[in-house]
Design an enzyme around this catalytic site. Structure first.
Site, PDB file in Angstrom:
ATOM      1  CG  ASP A  93      68.707 119.481 107.249  1.00 62.89           C
ATOM      2  OD1 ASP A  93      68.490 118.937 108.347  1.00 62.89           O
ATOM      3  OD2 ASP A  93      69.857 119.692 106.815  1.00 62.89           O
ATOM      4  CD  GLU A 116      70.681 121.279 110.911  1.00 57.69           C
ATOM      5  OE1 GLU A 116      71.301 120.426 111.565  1.00 57.69           O
ATOM      6  OE2 GLU A 116      70.002 121.003 109.896  1.00 57.69           O
ATOM      7  CG  HIS A 125      67.518 117.675 111.744  1.00 56.83           C
ATOM      8  ND1 HIS A 125      68.737 118.314 111.688  1.00 56.83           N
ATOM      9  CD2 HIS A 125      67.167 117.624 113.053  1.00 56.83           C
ATOM     10  CE1 HIS A 125      69.092 118.656 112.910  1.00 56.83           C
ATOM     11  NE2 HIS A 125      68.171 118.248 113.763  1.00 56.83           N
ATOM     12  CG  HIS A 177      72.389 123.509 107.038  1.00 60.42           C
ATOM     13  ND1 HIS A 177      73.662 123.048 106.768  1.00 60.42           N
ATOM     14  CD2 HIS A 177      71.630 122.404 107.260  1.00 60.42           C
ATOM     15  CE1 HIS A 177      73.674 121.732 106.830  1.00 60.42           C
ATOM     16  NE2 HIS A 177      72.450 121.306 107.124  1.00 60.42           N
ATOM     17  CG  HIS A 191      76.130 120.945 109.871  1.00 64.13           C
ATOM     18  ND1 HIS A 191      74.993 121.696 110.106  1.00 64.13           N
ATOM     19  CD2 HIS A 191      75.691 119.689 109.590  1.00 64.13           C
ATOM     20  CE1 HIS A 191      73.920 120.923 109.975  1.00 64.13           C
ATOM     21  NE2 HIS A 191      74.316 119.701 109.650  1.00 64.13           N
ATOM     22  CD  GLU A 211      73.887 118.677 105.305  1.00 65.91           C
ATOM     23  OE1 GLU A 211      72.648 118.879 105.284  1.00 65.91           O
ATOM     24  OE2 GLU A 211      74.517 118.471 106.361  1.00 65.91           O
TER      25      GLU A 211
END
Length: 275
Positions: A8, A10, A60, A104, A115, A134
């Site tokens: 990912d 972030e 992502h 994240h 998020h 996640e």
């Protein structure tokens, strides 16, 4: 030894705000290089410690962010969207461990660009009554296939979260959260050292264990009532509050597929600046 990297963006080195991760911006173009550098640093550690095959799954947004031409040539890269297991595509292919790179904090929690799947509309997700990022969702999916989470990287809040769902994993904080859009960042040369060292140590835990199948329940809370109404039309999904829906599934694989449908419907129901 075969390893899966779920990459990912972030939680990558230097990423702190929207433009860093939105495809097409000049900042995104710049941060792609740092993101690819993080992946290469982890690859260096994995291969040094005995990995024979590493699949990097882009996780992502558009899932077309890493620079293939700059990737360690010993790795393979899965790029592009609409994969059945999304961020964890490949976990069912007989891998011996998973790395959560650039992760994240979850929706409703403090952390850089925190998020869960949708950037704004989801205010909370619960897996079997436990707040779920996640990372927690993906760790439960990995466990279903007997795949240990070897390493998690991101900001300091990401690492705190990972201590709960993957207590034996190596944790690498590449930045310290100040706010959702600000962080104290380490330069790429330093994060590369940390990531490589963490990946090398993490390989000591590689090796498939017993599968952990079973039923799971996911609940999702949105920031507006119409998103709950829109997703409640999905078979098996029930509206359980003004802004909240829930559903059960016979396995984590099926739960995550249903969760993907919920987020896709909710994303499509967003109406301009009112959400």
């Amino acid at each position: 030894m075969r390893i899966l990297i779920s990459a990912d963006m972030e939680g990558a080195t230097g990423v702190t705000w929207t433009d860093d991760v939105v495809p097409g911006t000049s900042q995104w173009q710049r941060l792609r290089t740092l993101f690819t550098g993080d992946v290469n640093a982890v690859l260096a550690g994995l291969f040094a410690a005995g990995a024979e095959d590493v699949l990097v799954n882009e996780a992502h947004s558009s899932q077309r962010n890493l620079l293939l031409e700059d990737l360690d040539p010993r790795a393979r890269m899965l790029t592009g969207r609409h994969k059945p297991l999304s961020m964890m595509q490949g976990v069912d292919s007989g891998v011996d461990g998973a790395v959560f790179l650039g992760y994240h904090a979850g929706a409703g929690f403090d952390g850089v660009l925190s998020h869960t799947y949708l950037e704004n509309q989801i205010t909370g997700v619960w897996l079997d009554d436990v707040p779920a990022s996640e990372g927690r969702l993906n760790a439960a999916l990995a466990a279903e296939y007997g795949v240990p989470v070897l390493l998690v990287s991101g900001d300091d809040h990401t690492c705190e979260d990972a201590r709960e769902y993957a207590p034996e994993a190596e944790l690498v904080a590449v930045k310290e959260c100040v706010s959702r859009y600000a962080a104290i960042c380490l330069p790429p040369a330093r994060t590369a050292e940390l990531l490589t060292a963490g990946a090398r140590q993490a390989m000591a835990r590689a090796g498939r264990g017993e599968r952990n199948p079973g039923r799971h329940r996911i609940e999702v809370e949105f920031d507006a009532s119409h998103l709950a109404q829109a997703t409640a039309v999905i078979p098996t999904v029930e509206q359980i509050g003004v802004r909240r829906v829930g559903f059960e599934a016979p396995s984590m694989t099926e739960a995550m597929k249903a969760f993907k449908v919920v987020t896709a419907i909710a994303g499509g129901a967003v109406q301009g600046i009112y959400g």
